[in-house]
Structure formats: structure tokens, C-alpha cells
Design an enzyme around this catalytic site. Sequence first.
Site, PDB file in Angstrom:
ATOM      1  CB  SER A  61      74.680  11.238  76.933  1.00  0.00           C
ATOM      2  OG  SER A  61      73.954  10.307  77.821  1.00  0.00           O
ATOM      3  NE  ARG A 116      77.641   8.452  88.585  1.00  0.00           N
ATOM      4  CZ  ARG A 116      77.547   9.231  87.674  1.00  0.00           C
ATOM      5  NH1 ARG A 116      76.254   9.403  87.069  1.00  0.00           N
ATOM      6  NH2 ARG A 116      78.584   9.912  87.329  1.00  0.00           N
ATOM      7  CG  ASP A 120      76.927   3.971  73.717  1.00  0.00           C
ATOM      8  OD1 ASP A 120      76.310   3.418  74.542  1.00  0.00           O
ATOM      9  OD2 ASP A 120      76.736   5.208  73.378  1.00  0.00           O
ATOM     10  CG  HIS A 177      76.960   6.228  77.096  1.00  0.00           C
ATOM     11  ND1 HIS A 177      76.441   6.735  75.878  1.00  0.00           N
ATOM     12  CD2 HIS A 177      76.595   7.442  77.838  1.00  0.00           C
ATOM     13  CE1 HIS A 177      75.698   7.681  76.093  1.00  0.00           C
ATOM     14  NE2 HIS A 177      75.821   8.103  77.465  1.00  0.00           N
ATOM     15  CG  ASP A 178      81.438   6.607  80.865  1.00  0.00           C
ATOM     16  OD1 ASP A 178      80.434   7.194  80.891  1.00  0.00           O
ATOM     17  OD2 ASP A 178      81.826   6.194  82.129  1.00  0.00           O
TER      18      ASP A 178
END
Length: 338
Positions: free
Chosen positions: A134, A200, A291, A320-321
Site C-alpha cells: 500500500s 476511517r 483489491d 486490499h486488506d
Amino acid sequence: MIQHYRHTGPFALELGGCLPQLDIAYHTYGRLNGRRDNVVWVCHALTANSDVADWWPHTVEQGCFLDPERWFVVCANILGSHYGTTGPLSENPATGTPYYGSFPAFTIRDMVKAHRVLADALGIDGIHALAGSSVGGFQAIEWAVQQPGRFRRLVLIATDAKASPWTIAIDETQRMAIEADPTYGEPRPDAGMAGLAAARAIGLLTYRGGEGYNLTQADDDTPHPLPRQKHRPCSYQQYQGTKLTSRYNAYSYMAILDAFDTHNAGRGRGGLDRALGSIKADTIVIGITTDMIFTPREMRLLCSRIPGARYEEIESDFGHDGFLVEHRRLNEILTAFI
């Protein structure tokens, strides 16, 4: 254990600002060997810290790709962060009070400049492997372009060589959430916390994606309609927003998002192809099937621009995580490569 290095001279920033001094927080794992050639340097992402073993589960372990029995693993907290390196909550020596919103603007290249300062201070010249995911990958690419002879191997996971319009739009949406909080801009460490929680929650949608949410946050079947606060996705978003505000601050978050958007490894170097073509490290690029921030297509394009690079793809439902979740597959790919 966290360690600290103080660079006592002025630290000039790419956009024209200057820090009178720079504190860098960092962690190391394992021991530097006599030849000083067993260093693996990890660059961390947006709200992580220098304690890789804390935020990247089952990687800094015996038999894993960051095995501290074999490698001297180093990770430095990035410029502007909340975890020990000089940032918006640090004291401005000129005023005796924290910088808050007056912290000078910085770039990914400034983050890498700080890494170089620390590496030189630690007496680390050649680095066996440089790894980043990232925003950490942004730093790794930039450093490999700046000093192509310093690295033998380069690991790039879920990242890119330039901030895309899509990623900048994601950042701007989060900034809008923070700036909508009327307390943001006030000279106190908890300013903008409601906005940070909302930012967030927005970010998490892009980190995990629909497949990840649908897999983990489905409501149980009930005979009656659920009120808003009882929906699992709602409570999850609220929880994750509050969780970040308990450990981070809005000024650092905004400053790093701004730095994120400056990322372009080809800027002033004749474009991306020329810049990436200068990388000498043996490189592996790893994409994640779901992702939505750095798509597999973009990851394959990145790979094609780096001489001799190879591409691997991880099948994951967690978007993405996935780089944080799929540690078994990462270890399979990277233990042998590194």
C-alpha cells in the site's frame, strides 16, 4: 521494543518547508550479521507503525518471510505519523507548542529521505530486501528508484508507482469528512475526531470491498426488521471509526493523505517508464484479486515496467486488506523469494 533516533540538523522538505530537527521512531528484529548483509527493511502503510510484528500477523516469526532468526528486520515509523516520528502533534521548537495544522507539507520522497537518514545512521549500506504494501509500497518504489544499487530484492504488494485519480478521489472524500467536523483546525490533539471516525469508515469500504463485507458482516435472520443500530455493518463501521480515534489523530491522517497524493515516481525523471526502468533490484509484484484500490490489472502493469520483475496474485475475499489477512500465501511466495 521501540527505538528512537534524532537527526539534529535541519531537515529540508521537498515542498519548501523545513523541520529544525527530526525524530524517527523505529523497530528492529533479529541481529545484524558480521557481513551486514542480512537486512530486510519494511515500509509501513497509512495508520500502521514501526512494530511490524504487531500489525502484520504471522510474518515476523521463525520460518516466515521476516524470520528474525535469519534476517535483521527494520521498520521506521513514517514522517508525520502518530507513532513517534516527528509529526503534527510534535512540539514546534519555534513556538514550544505542537504544530497541529501548521505542520509543513511533505511528500513520499520526504518519507524516503527520512528512511535514508536512519539507514545511514545505523550503518546500513546495502539492504538485502526492501518490502512495502500500500503506502509502504509507494515508499519502497521511490527508494528503489532513488538508490537502485542499495537493494538486492524488492517486494511490492498492493501498491503502485503513482497515485491514480481513483486513489486521490478516495483520499479527498476522507478529507471532506474530516473537514466537515467543526472542531477540525482547533489547536488540540482531539480536534476533528468525529470527522476522523467517518473518514476511517469511508476508507474501510475501499480496503475490504463488497465481497469482504458480505462474507463477514451479514445480519442474522430475525423475525422482525432490525433498527439501524442493530445491523452488523452499521455497528462495525461505528466500531472501526471509534477504534481509530482512540489511537490516532486527524492532523496526522490529513497530512499523510496529502503526501499520498503527491506520489509519482516518474515526476522530474522523464516519466514512469524511465524511472521504473532504473530499478536494479530483483523484484516481485503481488496483486490481490479483489483489491479495488490497486487492481490486479494495475499491478500487472506496474510489474511490466520494472526490468525482470515477476508477478504473483493472491486469491482473497478481503480486498486490499488481503495483504494483512492472507499471511499463509504471502509466506509461501516470499520466504523463498527473499
